[in-house]
Design an enzyme around this catalytic site. Sequence first.
Site, PDB file in Angstrom:
ATOM      1  N   HIS A   1     -21.959   5.047 -15.164  1.00 53.92           N
ATOM      2  CA  HIS A   1     -21.055   5.794 -13.941  1.00 53.92           C
ATOM      3  C   HIS A   1     -21.778   5.257 -12.363  1.00 53.92           C
ATOM      4  CE1 HIS A   1     -17.812   7.102 -10.939  1.00 53.92           C
ATOM      5  NE2 HIS A   1     -18.900   7.865 -10.591  1.00 53.92           N
TER       6      HIS A   1
ATOM      7  N   TYR B   1     -21.261   3.336  -8.314  1.00 51.23           N
ATOM      8  CA  TYR B   1     -21.889   3.720  -6.735  1.00 51.23           C
ATOM      9  C   TYR B   1     -22.893   2.633  -6.428  1.00 51.23           C
ATOM     10  CZ  TYR B   1     -18.624   6.977  -6.882  1.00 51.23           C
ATOM     11  OH  TYR B   1     -17.733   8.570  -7.260  1.00 51.23           O
TER      12      TYR B   1
ATOM     13  N   HIS C   1      -7.047  -0.259 -12.580  1.00 51.20           N
ATOM     14  CA  HIS C   1      -7.846   0.653 -12.123  1.00 51.20           C
ATOM     15  C   HIS C   1      -9.248  -0.243 -11.438  1.00 51.20           C
ATOM     16  CE1 HIS C   1      -9.654   3.951 -10.010  1.00 51.20           C
ATOM     17  NE2 HIS C   1     -10.065   3.201 -10.740  1.00 51.20           N
ATOM     18  N   PHE C   2      -9.752  -0.950 -12.286  1.00 51.63           N
ATOM     19  CA  PHE C   2     -11.064  -1.191 -11.407  1.00 51.63           C
ATOM     20  C   PHE C   2     -10.797  -2.583 -10.537  1.00 51.63           C
ATOM     21  CE2 PHE C   2     -12.681  -1.847 -15.972  1.00 51.63           C
ATOM     22  CZ  PHE C   2     -11.767  -3.321 -15.765  1.00 51.63           C
ATOM     23  N   HIS C   3     -10.225  -3.302 -11.328  1.00 50.07           N
ATOM     24  CA  HIS C   3      -9.715  -4.650 -10.805  1.00 50.07           C
ATOM     25  C   HIS C   3      -9.555  -4.157  -8.758  1.00 50.07           C
ATOM     26  CE1 HIS C   3     -10.423  -6.706 -14.432  1.00 50.07           C
ATOM     27  NE2 HIS C   3     -10.259  -7.977 -13.218  1.00 50.07           N
TER      28      HIS C   3
ATOM     29  N   ARG D   1      -6.095  -2.148 -22.966  1.00 55.27           N
ATOM     30  CA  ARG D   1      -7.022  -4.245 -22.484  1.00 55.27           C
ATOM     31  C   ARG D   1      -8.009  -4.130 -23.607  1.00 55.27           C
ATOM     32  NH1 ARG D   1     -12.042  -0.238 -20.401  1.00 55.27           N
ATOM     33  NH2 ARG D   1     -13.092  -2.503 -19.037  1.00 55.27           N
ATOM     34  N   ARG D   2      -8.626  -4.933 -23.620  1.00 54.46           N
ATOM     35  CA  ARG D   2      -9.781  -5.829 -24.415  1.00 54.46           C
ATOM     36  C   ARG D   2      -8.908  -5.888 -26.026  1.00 54.46           C
ATOM     37  NH1 ARG D   2     -15.746  -2.265 -23.732  1.00 54.46           N
ATOM     38  NH2 ARG D   2     -16.161  -2.785 -22.187  1.00 54.46           N
TER      39      ARG D   2
END
Lengths: 598, 70, 81
Positions: free
Chosen positions: A229, A233, A380-382, A443-444
Amino acid sequence: MSNAYIDQFPAEAKVIRAAFYSSFFALALGGVFGIIQTLHRTGYYRFIDSADYYTVLTAHGVFLVISFTIFFLVGIFTWAITTSLDRGVEDLRFTWGWYGLMAVGITLTGVAILAGFTDATDISASVLFTFYAPLQAHPLFYLGLVLFVVGTWFAGVDWFRSWWAWKAENPDERIPLPAFMVLTTMLMWYIATLGVAAAILLFLLPWSLGLIESVNPLLTRTLFWFFGHPVVYFWLMPAYMMWYVLLPKISGGKLFSDPLARVVFVLFLILSVPTGIHHQYLDPGIAEGFKFIAMTNTMFLLLPSLLTAFTVVASMEHGARQRGGEGYLGWLKALPWRDPVFAGMALAGLMFAAAGFSGMINAGMNINYLVHNTFWVVGHFHLTVGTAVALTFMAVTYWFLPQVTGKQLWSRSVALGQVVLWFVGMTFMSNAMHRGGLLGIPRRTAEPQYDGFEFEAAVGSVAELDAQIALGGVLLTLSLVLFFANVVGTALNGRSDDLPDNSYAGTLSGPEDAPQILDNLKLWTAIAVVLVIFAYTFPLLSIIDRGGLFGPELVELPLSTLDLESISALALAVEQSTIATLETTADTATAVIAGVIP
Amino acid sequence: MRISKGGLLVVLALLAPLLVELRTVLAWVNVELSVLESAAIGLILVVAIFVWAFWPDNGNDGPTSDSSPR
Amino acid sequence: MSHATDESTQIQDPDQPTDSDQVREIGHDEFDPVGALALIGLYFLILVFLWFFMYFVEFLGNDPTVVSGIVSVVTGGVGLA
Ligand code: HEM
Ligand SMILES: [Cu+2]
């Protein structure tokens, strides 16, 4: 004669250039694998064996979120430290040293991954960027990662050294904002990387070398997310730094508030690590209560992001109004949209706002069950690392390249087209990924299609979603091509004497308005460590208690008479030594920092 | 022009997410658009934005490119 | 190593317009970020709206839920409707 960065710090500019080019090389590789897997899993063009899909996906993940992002950010951190403290690095050989270590490390890791494509060697590392056990990689993979991370640790030491030296000469001054951001980010990074360091050095590497027979998968996984996580950041804070110190200037204004910016970075330092378990909401073996604590911490993390949104938008507004903007929303038109540096960062910020919504879904413990491990998460993370971070980095490249090469940007129009194209491409790809995830598409997965079962779309069809994803992927790839054309074109340009000065945004409300305590890095680090101990001691303890330090087989070792009680005693001992280590680390850090403050 | 060229490009880009989500929102009220129909709506909107952007500002100051007034 | 000692004043020159398009100078006291407030407020409203929207569409609309106990009572009605 211009006063660009390369004129002020020619030697450092070289290091930054090297870091940038390494970063771009990783971006190019990662992009190639990105389009391959996009076309593969949507079924448009399958030229690799589906058995190699994990190798492709590992390369995509590792090259993009480890090498591309981190090489780029060490470059801008070096810029931030030297520019804001107005001094060169203390020892150039040391600086090249950590860059070299990172480069060697990631090369080893990369070779281990790519070797998975050939049968000529039995080296492979198709373990995805999360390297969960029982997936096992060749030792080179882990070794390379360790060297890479140690390289970043030395980079941090380099920047702390600069700060200490500066502090000795300027005992009464506030830490300049960019330097403050670098230092808090690195403190967070030191705490965070203890997790992977432990996972790799104590368990995964010895296991891959055959020194130990097995590992406790839940333990290494939890240690991974201890790091996983906050690494988010680590990518994001440099992007935030660009929004705080560069974007206001590019918008024609000043940073709205220096104190708020400091508060935000302090909050990230404190709250980034004790939230990792929110990636494990679905892991059996971790009690609901611990997950609940992680969720609470996560919700608190929304605060610095909202503060950032306000401060950054207010700074842009200040620029727009100085440029003649009027009205509640009319000022938006007065922003310099023609400037790719501005447009790229603004669009990245906008996508990040959208990601805020899907992030809220992910963060809720029970809603998470709906989207966990589906394509939604990839969507989301793209938006976050794939756009908020990546697009910001590409956009600021158009400002940094001239600064560190001394050459004019090859084409501002192509640059503007590139950032806009990324936005449009990502809109299509990410939107359809989210949507597919809601239908339960995993995913994956190389071939997400099943005999006798069809995903049902609420609107349109799965085929339309696939088309949308493929279209988005192609646009993104085109955008990357434009980006590299600009990088190469700029490198081929001649030296220019007519470059903008190296500077960053001034502030409306400066550091003199910020309480002195904000600069007390000792204090914040200590609080961060305490929170981490609170959040992780018991989960780790109970994971070891149940699954054994090296997995259940441990019982068969010489201590075969071990009963459950002595296992927990062992667990307790390990736990205590872990805490002791953490405390010593904190003490050392405190002592080191205290050493410089007379 | 009423808006800078860069601004125009960005406005057009912002149209993409709106169009993509328009289908979903309309489906919510039982209006099912096909991909082609969405594309057609998109085209109409693009043309409308172009017309708006290139329409002379108030008719008196001509098509000078400015980003500040209004 | 320090090449830029005498340029320190230029590093952060607050009065230097970054773009020739600047038409006025707005200081700390004259600046009221109403636009930012409007935008962020709008964003927040959208966020809250989407949150509710999510709750009805995805949560109550899909059958097995984690907190099945109480919610299933509510869902029973909605789900059948
Ligand atoms: C050309 C642009 C890109 C395309 C076409 C693309 C496409 C994809 C696709 C389709 C997947 C999902 C594969 C699966 O789950 O089966 C994926 C995964 C991923 N992408 Fe990208 N991507 C692009 C850019 C990026 C960028 C810029 C980043 C980050 C900086 C990124 C980070 C990741 C990560 C971390 C994963 C997850 C890997 C895993 O599950 O182990 N991607 N990408
Ligand atoms: Cu997280």
